[in-house]
Design an enzyme around this catalytic site. Structure first.
Site, PDB file in Angstrom:
ATOM      1  N   SER A 144      14.154  63.731  22.208  1.00 23.73           N
ATOM      2  CA  SER A 144      15.140  62.674  22.444  1.00 23.73           C
ATOM      3  C   SER A 144      15.532  61.937  21.164  1.00 23.73           C
ATOM      4  O   SER A 144      16.616  61.364  21.075  1.00 23.73           O
ATOM      5  CB  SER A 144      14.617  61.686  23.480  1.00 23.73           C
ATOM      6  OG  SER A 144      13.384  61.147  23.052  1.00 23.73           O
ATOM      7  N   ASP A 392      11.504  49.541  24.739  1.00 24.65           N
ATOM      8  CA  ASP A 392      11.535  50.868  24.116  1.00 24.65           C
ATOM      9  C   ASP A 392      11.486  50.672  22.601  1.00 24.65           C
ATOM     10  O   ASP A 392      12.464  50.240  21.976  1.00 24.65           O
ATOM     11  CB  ASP A 392      12.833  51.580  24.539  1.00 24.65           C
ATOM     12  CG  ASP A 392      13.044  52.921  23.838  1.00 24.65           C
ATOM     13  OD1 ASP A 392      12.273  53.255  22.902  1.00 24.65           O
ATOM     14  OD2 ASP A 392      13.994  53.633  24.217  1.00 24.65           O
ATOM     15  N   HIS A 395      13.019  54.879  20.473  1.00 23.06           N
ATOM     16  CA  HIS A 395      14.379  55.338  20.146  1.00 23.06           C
ATOM     17  C   HIS A 395      15.088  54.313  19.259  1.00 23.06           C
ATOM     18  O   HIS A 395      14.507  53.281  18.945  1.00 23.06           O
ATOM     19  CB  HIS A 395      15.144  55.600  21.446  1.00 23.06           C
ATOM     20  CG  HIS A 395      14.465  56.627  22.309  1.00 23.06           C
ATOM     21  ND1 HIS A 395      13.645  56.289  23.364  1.00 23.06           N
ATOM     22  CD2 HIS A 395      14.446  57.968  22.228  1.00 23.06           C
ATOM     23  CE1 HIS A 395      13.160  57.394  23.915  1.00 23.06           C
ATOM     24  NE2 HIS A 395      13.620  58.428  23.240  1.00 23.06           N
TER      25      HIS A 395
END
Ligand SMILES: *[C@@H]1O[C@H](CO)[C@@H](O)[C@H](O)[C@H]1NC(C)=O
Ligand SMILES: *[C@@H]1O[C@H](CO)[C@@H](O)[C@H](O)[C@H]1NC(C)=O
Ligand SMILES: *[C@@H]1O[C@H](CO)[C@@H](O)[C@H](O)[C@H]1NC(C)=O
Ligand SMILES: *[C@@H]1O[C@H](CO)[C@@H](O)[C@H](O)[C@H]1NC(C)=O
Ligand SMILES: *[C@@H]1O[C@H](CO)[C@@H](O)[C@H](O)[C@H]1NC(C)=O
Ligand SMILES: *[C@@H]1O[C@H](CO)[C@@H](O)[C@H](O)[C@H]1NC(C)=O
Ligand SMILES: *[C@@H]1O[C@H](CO)[C@@H](O)[C@H](O)[C@H]1NC(C)=O
Length: 416
Positions: A144, A392, A395
């Site tokens: 990702s 998060d 990312h």
């Protein structure tokens, strides 16, 4: 995705070798010839007042680069040139990375420009890149983080393409996403293979399995989708960040298959050997440009950078200023594995350029989505009352850090 990282002693890489050994040796003989050209060009440019890098992309920058490590430098606040595009205006922005859309108010993470100590990064020119990609495929392969870099790349170029002349599609059961600039017949693609080799996490949407298993010798199922690409950008790291991995010899479902647990660094090396063997046999190095993006750092434990124990990247708005800061979640041992594998591959005639983005990204503790992204599952009361629990810190918001990785990739695509 957010595995608990095994505790591991940190050994800061104090290597003084430059990144550009490959370029250096390849172009060593060219350098002499080019130096002459460069001096002439330089005098010309100085007289014209032109920008060094922009105007002289072909010859001079090879020389520039051979003495410049672009991964060593500093972040400069620059709200004139950055961001390179607007979040709202990118047709293909992902809700996972659209931090402004999901309520983030401090937007300075969009304004940082990476400034190497010894040279400048060439200005990103979408048209020039599309020209370079005419009738070609640029394929990102990995997890990702790599998908984030692919979306960043699509955002960087797509604004210069009118709506009727671009498309986005998904094939191979959702594993391969393809952006096309139709006029150029250029495609910029992402292939989902978080461990590069085959695993039980290969489904692009349902990959959260309780017990991760990897077929460490098998890559063909994935590789057949990208072997003929013209530019390949690989990554793989985070999914290996666990003390041991379940390895399968044989096929899934085969009663004779053999399963065994293998330690993190060793299994990572096995997989990368499978990957590099595949490249050696199937890829023509004079036709294909190859890149490997180094570990993307995470900021899940604030005490690592002198913050409060128990906190993470939630509410961070500033960069880490400590020189050469390196977090505990990025293992130098894993980087050594990549370096060795690439070195061996090079001795066998295939050059893979490492995009060494780990150090520069380490400083960017404010660059993650934190709580400002789409949540795939509804939040619990408990999470809502304590937002950091669902932040998060892996990312990267876009526009942001991944754009810089692409600016560096851009530099190498033209200068290699
Ligand atoms: C990448 O950067 C790290 C830290 O800056 C350094 O230790 C390592 O040697 C570099 N590796 C390569 C291949 O350039
Ligand atoms: C850029 O940042 C400076 C300093 O924070 C600020 O004064 C200025 O208004 C900003 N300019 C833009 C275009 O955002
Ligand atoms: C971008 O690249 C195109 C094609 O090479 C060129 O015509 C154009 O002048 C470049 N733009 C800038 C701002 O350098
Ligand atoms: C279009 O690009 C693909 C690669 O993506 C290439 O195989 C094909 O030959 C190109 N078509 C033309 C007409 O050049
Ligand atoms: C899609 O998935 C099906 C079932 O798992 C499989 O048989 C098929 O080969 C896959 N197709 C591609 C292109 O990977
Ligand atoms: C590799 O690619 C180059 C450039 O396209 C070509 O000249 C060469 O014949 C290719 N080599 C092989 C073994 O296919
Ligand atoms: C990083 O991990 C090591 C080993 O567990 C530990 O000794 C060290 O204190 C950690 N550093 C920070 C800043 O948390």
């Amino acid at each position: 995705m957010a595995n608990k990282a095994p505790q591991q002693e940190i050994v800061l890489g104090n290597s003084t070798t430059t990144n550009n050994g490959g370029i250096r040796s390849t172009f060593q003989s060219l350098v002499l010839v080019l130096t002459t050209i460069v001096v002439v060009t330089a005098i010309y440019l100085t007289q014209e007042g032109g920008e060094w890098f922009e105007e002289s992309i072909s010859s001079s920058s090879i020389v520039e680069e051979s003495k410049c490590n672009m991964f060593k430098g500093k972040w400069v606040f620059d709200n004139i040139t950055h961001p390179l595009y607007k979040e709202k205006e990118c047709t293909y922005m992902s809700d996972q990375l659209a931090c402004e859309k999901f309520g983030r108010k401090d937007l300075s993470y969009q304004n940082w420009r990476w400034q190497p100590h010894q040279c400048d990064i060439p200005r990103f020119n979408a048209t020039a890149l599309l020209e370079r990609l005419r009738n070609k495929r640029l394929v990102f392969v990995g997890d990702s983080l790599n998908r984030g870099q692919w979306i960043s790349m699509v955002c960087l170029v797509e604004s210069s393409v009118p709506p009727a002349l671009k498309s986005m599609s998904t094939i191979a059961n959702g594993s391969l996403s393809i952006f096309k600039a139709i006029e150029f017949n250029a495609s910029i693609e992402f292939y989902w293979a978080p461990l590069l080799v085959e695993s039980n996490s290969d489904d692009p949407t349902n990959h959260r399995v309780p017990d991760r298993t990897v077929r460490v010798n098998s890559i063909q199922k994935h590789a057949k989708h990208w072997t003929d690409a013209d530019i390949l950008v690989f990554n793989t790291f985070l999914w290996w960040r666990r003390s041991a991995m379940n390895v399968l010899w044989g096929s899934f479902g085969d009663p004779d298959a053999v399963y065994k647990k293998v330690g993190m660094v060793r299994v990572y090396e096995m997989a990368l050997r499978t990957w590099s063997d595949w490249l050696e046999v199937h890829v023509n190095g004079s036709k294909t440009q190859l890149f490997f993006v180094s570990m993307s750092p995470t900021h899940q434990r604030a005490h690592e950078w002198g913050g409060v124990k128990g906190e993470n990247c939630y509410k961070e708005t500033d960069l880490i200023t400590q020189e050469d800061y390196w977090g505990n979640g990025t293992f130098p041992s894993m980087m050594r594995v990549v370096e060795n594998v690439l070195e061996d591959l090079k001795s066998r005639g295939l050059n893979v350029q490492m995009l060494n983005i780990t150090q520069l990204s380490e400083y960017r503790k404010e660059g993650h989505p934190s709580i400002y992204r789409k949540q795939w599952e509804p939040l619990t009361e408990e999470q809502i009352s304590n937002p950091k629990t669902y932040a998060d810190c892996i990312h990267w918001c876009l526009p942001g850090v991944s754009d810089t990785w692409n600016e560096l990739l851009y530099a190498y695509i033209f200068h290699q």
